[in-house]
Scaffold this motif. Structure first.
Motif, short mmCIF file in Angstrom:
data_model
loop_
_atom_site.label_atom_id
_atom_site.label_comp_id
_atom_site.label_asym_id
_atom_site.label_seq_id
_atom_site.Cartn_x
_atom_site.Cartn_y
_atom_site.Cartn_z
N LYS A 103 0.82 -1.21 0.00
CA LYS A 103 0.00 0.00 0.00
C LYS A 103 0.85 1.26 0.00
O LYS A 103 0.42 2.31 -0.50
CB LYS A 103 -0.96 0.00 1.19
N GLY A 104 2.07 1.19 0.55
CA GLY A 104 2.94 2.36 0.54
C GLY A 104 3.25 2.79 -0.87
O GLY A 104 3.05 3.96 -1.24
N PHE A 105 3.69 1.86 -1.71
CA PHE A 105 3.98 2.17 -3.10
C PHE A 105 2.69 2.44 -3.87
O PHE A 105 2.62 3.37 -4.67
CB PHE A 105 4.74 1.02 -3.76
N GLY A 106 1.68 1.62 -3.64
CA GLY A 106 0.42 1.78 -4.37
C GLY A 106 -0.21 3.14 -4.16
O GLY A 106 -0.63 3.81 -5.11
N ASN A 107 -0.26 3.60 -2.91
CA ASN A 107 -0.85 4.91 -2.62
C ASN A 107 -0.04 6.03 -3.25
O ASN A 107 -0.59 6.98 -3.79
CB ASN A 107 -0.96 5.12 -1.12
N PHE A 108 1.30 5.90 -3.18
CA PHE A 108 2.14 6.92 -3.81
C PHE A 108 1.90 6.95 -5.32
O PHE A 108 1.76 8.02 -5.92
CB PHE A 108 3.62 6.67 -3.54
N PHE A 109 1.86 5.77 -5.94
CA PHE A 109 1.74 5.73 -7.40
C PHE A 109 0.42 6.34 -7.85
O PHE A 109 0.39 7.13 -8.80
CB PHE A 109 1.85 4.28 -7.88
N ILE A 110 -0.65 5.99 -7.19
CA ILE A 110 -1.95 6.53 -7.58
C ILE A 110 -1.98 8.03 -7.41
O ILE A 110 -2.43 8.77 -8.29
CB ILE A 110 -3.07 5.85 -6.75
N TRP A 111 -1.48 8.53 -6.27
CA TRP A 111 -1.43 9.98 -6.04
C TRP A 111 -0.58 10.69 -7.08
O TRP A 111 -0.96 11.71 -7.65
CB TRP A 111 -0.89 10.26 -4.64
N SER A 112 0.61 10.11 -7.36
CA SER A 112 1.54 10.78 -8.29
C SER A 112 0.96 10.81 -9.70
O SER A 112 1.14 11.80 -10.42
CB SER A 112 2.90 10.06 -8.29
N GLN A 113 0.25 9.75 -10.10
CA GLN A 113 -0.31 9.75 -11.45
C GLN A 113 -1.43 10.77 -11.60
O GLN A 113 -1.57 11.41 -12.65
CB GLN A 113 -0.81 8.35 -11.80
N LYS A 114 -2.21 10.95 -10.56
CA LYS A 114 -3.23 12.00 -10.61
C LYS A 114 -2.57 13.38 -10.70
O LYS A 114 -3.02 14.26 -11.42
CB LYS A 114 -4.14 11.91 -9.38
N PHE A 115 -1.47 13.52 -9.98
CA PHE A 115 -0.72 14.78 -10.04
C PHE A 115 -0.19 15.01 -11.45
O PHE A 115 -0.26 16.12 -11.99
CB PHE A 115 0.42 14.74 -9.03
#
Length: 638
Positions: free
Chosen positions: A246-258
């Motif tokens: 979830k650490g990587f998953g949450n970062f990836f989803i947030w960064s892609q929206k950014f």
């Protein structure tokens, strides 16, 4: 007095002139000296250009999809380079150029890059004094490219379909990426600024696409330089040990929206952003972030299958089925890994499965710094040596060196870089350390010995682990507090220095009434005061413990299929055995310090472990019939 002062002035001037002349002669002789060795490169080519010019436009794929690109050509005294040049190419889903400041002058990238006040000030000054100050272009983002351009390379960065200013929708499969990049390589080769020699660079997904490109056998692709990418994305980042990251998953989803926000930069001819707006409408909500939210959570096993019969992880997100194509093409490959990177195991496996010309560099870094000049190395020098050799035909000796360079953590900086001809190291000795009060190499002789532990779901390696160190660096806490909540096994103070270099493997016997458990193991160094330093880790969901056989060279490491069809709950009250490898490391444990293995059943900040209430009890068995131990790859004492 005036005459004396005048003579003194003339003497000083003559002396300064002589000193300056000597300095310039020395500088010229140093510049002309040919040096090509690991991390150092000069004298093999000249920086004949003094600047660069960036333009952007669209190229069109055969299916009509328009892809945005940035082209950077060298300039000399403001004039663009004439003639054809070798080209460095990146194919990216992470934008070709960031817009740093919006139309109102607001810094809109500060959150993504975790900028400090000094960086913000420098960006603001650049914004005030330069027309390009609004943007973070490829040369600004990848600093070593600036020197490459001065030495006569062109650079092109192309945004993948459905990302940035490009049209279309992203297809993440290996096959789709190969088709697209093959077509782009052919397009680049026909341009008036390309001499037909193309090299690719980039990390993460940008590294993965280089293997897709290599698998096509495109004749214009002469070398690749992939950093920190995956062989198998299921265990590489998203489900290590079968547990959702979830650490990587949450970062990836947030960064892609950014990355799908107003940081996107329109191409030059799209002054009013009309084309960018059309591209956004065309892809709708099918952004990388939205797609992967569904993939990450819904498809939890390596054999997870869509209703259409498509296996997400096996058919589109893994390299093994395509390595034959890569090897048939034989594209020279220089891979870059980091000991604190999430993909470090995958990079070693990729290296083991490549048969063409290859090199491997393993740095003391995480994902966020893998392509940068840091304290350890002039990274740009290695890139320059590699591409000069394969794209310009300059015989600088890089292929005469040992193929592997790795950094020995815990050792003095001047002695840290080591070389190897093969991996695992040929002089490696695997030594078993058995769990128990002494944590020694002697196997247990008693029966029915175990340690009882009540699961604590608050254990964690912190929120700045390797799993989130993508745009900002990792920072592990003193593991002492976490160890106090864990099962730990610690050696006596070491009588000599010990180097552990390779892939530790843990064998652990458990008994519990819980139907499933997530097991996390950490290798640590403990000092005289009890402070504990993180070295590496491994994990495995107990229901995924079935051992299988990898379809590729796996370095003899335990292999788990992570198939839903092979899941096995823990038989209540009966012993089960888990065998798992830890991420590879190269660490020098100092004399007087101790080696520790800590075992927990949760990493609260990084992995998604289901909480059982009340928390279950676990018995870790360590008797002669159920010996729990760790295999440590040791280079020996000195």
């Amino acid at each position: 007095m005036n005459t004396f002062m005048s003579m003194k002035f003339v003497a000083v001037l003559v002396l300064l002139t002589l000193v300056a002349g000597i300095f310039l002669l020395h500088k010229r002789s140093v510049a002309q000296e040919k040096v090509s060795e690991f991390g150092t490169y000069r004298g093999y080519s000249k920086a004949i250009y003094d600047g660069a010019r960036r333009t952007s436009d669209y190229l069109t794929l055969a299916n009509g999809t328009k892809l945005a690109y940035d082209l950077i050509l060298p300039t000399g005294k403001g004039l663009p380079a004439e003639g054809r040049l070798p080209v460095l190419f990146k194919y990216t889903p992470y934008l070709r150029t960031f817009t740093i400041f919006d139309k109102n002058g607001n810094n809109i990238i500060a959150d993504l890059f975790d900028l400090g006040w000094k960086e913000k000030v420098m960006l603001r000054i650049r914004y005030w004094i330069s027309d390009q100050g609004r943007f973070m272009d490829p040369l600004f983002r990848t600093r070593w490219l600036k020197n490459m351009v001065k030495h006569g390379y062109a650079v092109i960065v192309v945004e993948r379909p459905g990302t940035g200013a490009s049209f279309g929708r992203l297809n993440p499969s290996f096959e789709a990426g190969a088709r697209e990049v093959n077509e782009i390589l052919n397009w680049i080769a026909t341009q008036e600024w390309c001499d037909g020699n193309i090299g690719m660079y980039g990390d993460s997904w940008q590294g993965q696409i280089q293997f897709s490109a290599a698998s096509t056998g495109n004749r214009h692709l002469k070398a690749i330089f992939p950093a920190s990418t995956w062989l198998d994305n299921y265990t590489g980042s998203l489900y290590p040990g079968g547990v959702y990251n979830k650490g990587f998953g949450n970062f990836f989803i947030w960064s892609q929206k950014f990355l799908n926000s107003n940081v996107i930069t329109p191409v030059d001819r799209d002054k009013d952003g009309e084309l960018l707006a059309q591209a956004r409408v065309e892809r709708g909500s099918a952004t990388v972030g939205e797609k992967f939210t569904e993939v990450f959570r819904q498809f939890r096993f390596r054999d997870s299958t869509t209703p259409e019969g498509y296996k997400i992880w096996l058919d589109s997100m893994a390299h093994p089925p395509f390595m034959n194509g890569v090897n048939l093409a034989g594209i020279p490959t220089y891979m870059v890994a980091g000991w604190y990177d999430l993909f470090v195991r995958d990079m070693f496996l990729l290296y083991a499965n490549l048969s063409g010309p290859k090199r491997l560099l393993v740095r003391p870094l995480d994902h966020s710094s893998i392509e940068k000049n840091q304290f350890d190395l002039d990274f740009g020098a290695e890139a320059h040596r590699w591409f000069d050799y394969w794209l310009k035909g300059i015989d600088n000796g890089i292929m005469d060196e040992p193929p592997i360079h790795y950094y020995l953590l815990g050792s003095p900086a001047k002695e840290a870089w080591k070389t190897a001809d093969a991996w695992p190291l040929q002089n490696q000795e695997r030594k078993n350390f058995y769990f128990g009060p002494a944590f020694l190499s002697e196997p247990p002789s008693a029966s029915d010995i175990f340690d009882t532990y009540r699961v604590d779901y608050s254990t964690t390696t912190g929120n700045l682990s390797r799993w989130t160190a993508v745009n900002w660096g990792h920072k592990y806490p003193n593991m002492r507090a976490n160890d106090a909540k864990a099962l730990t096994y610690t050696t006596a103070p070491l009588e000599s220095h010990v180097q552990i270099i390779g892939h530790p493997v843990v064998h652990v016997w458990l008994r519990s009434d819980a139907p499933d458990l997530d097991v996390f193991v950490y290798l640590e160094e403990v000092d005289e005061d009890g402070n504990s330093t993180y070295v590496t880790e491994g994990n495995l969901r107990s229901s995924h413990r079935a051992l299988g056989k990898a379809s590729f060279e796996n370095l003899g490491l335990p292999w788990h299929n992570h198939f839903q069809s092979e899941l096995a709950v823990i038989p209540s009250g009966e012993p089960i055995k888990l065998v798992l490898d830890m991420l590879p490391t190269a660490y020098a444990f100092s004399k007087g310090k101790r080696i520790r293995l800590a075992i927990t059943f949760a990493d609260a900040d990084n992995f998604d472990t289901p909480v059982i209430d009340p928390a279950p009890a676990v018995h870790l068995l360590r008797d002669k019939n159920h010996p729990s131990f760790i295999e440590l790859p040791m280079l020996g004492s000195k």
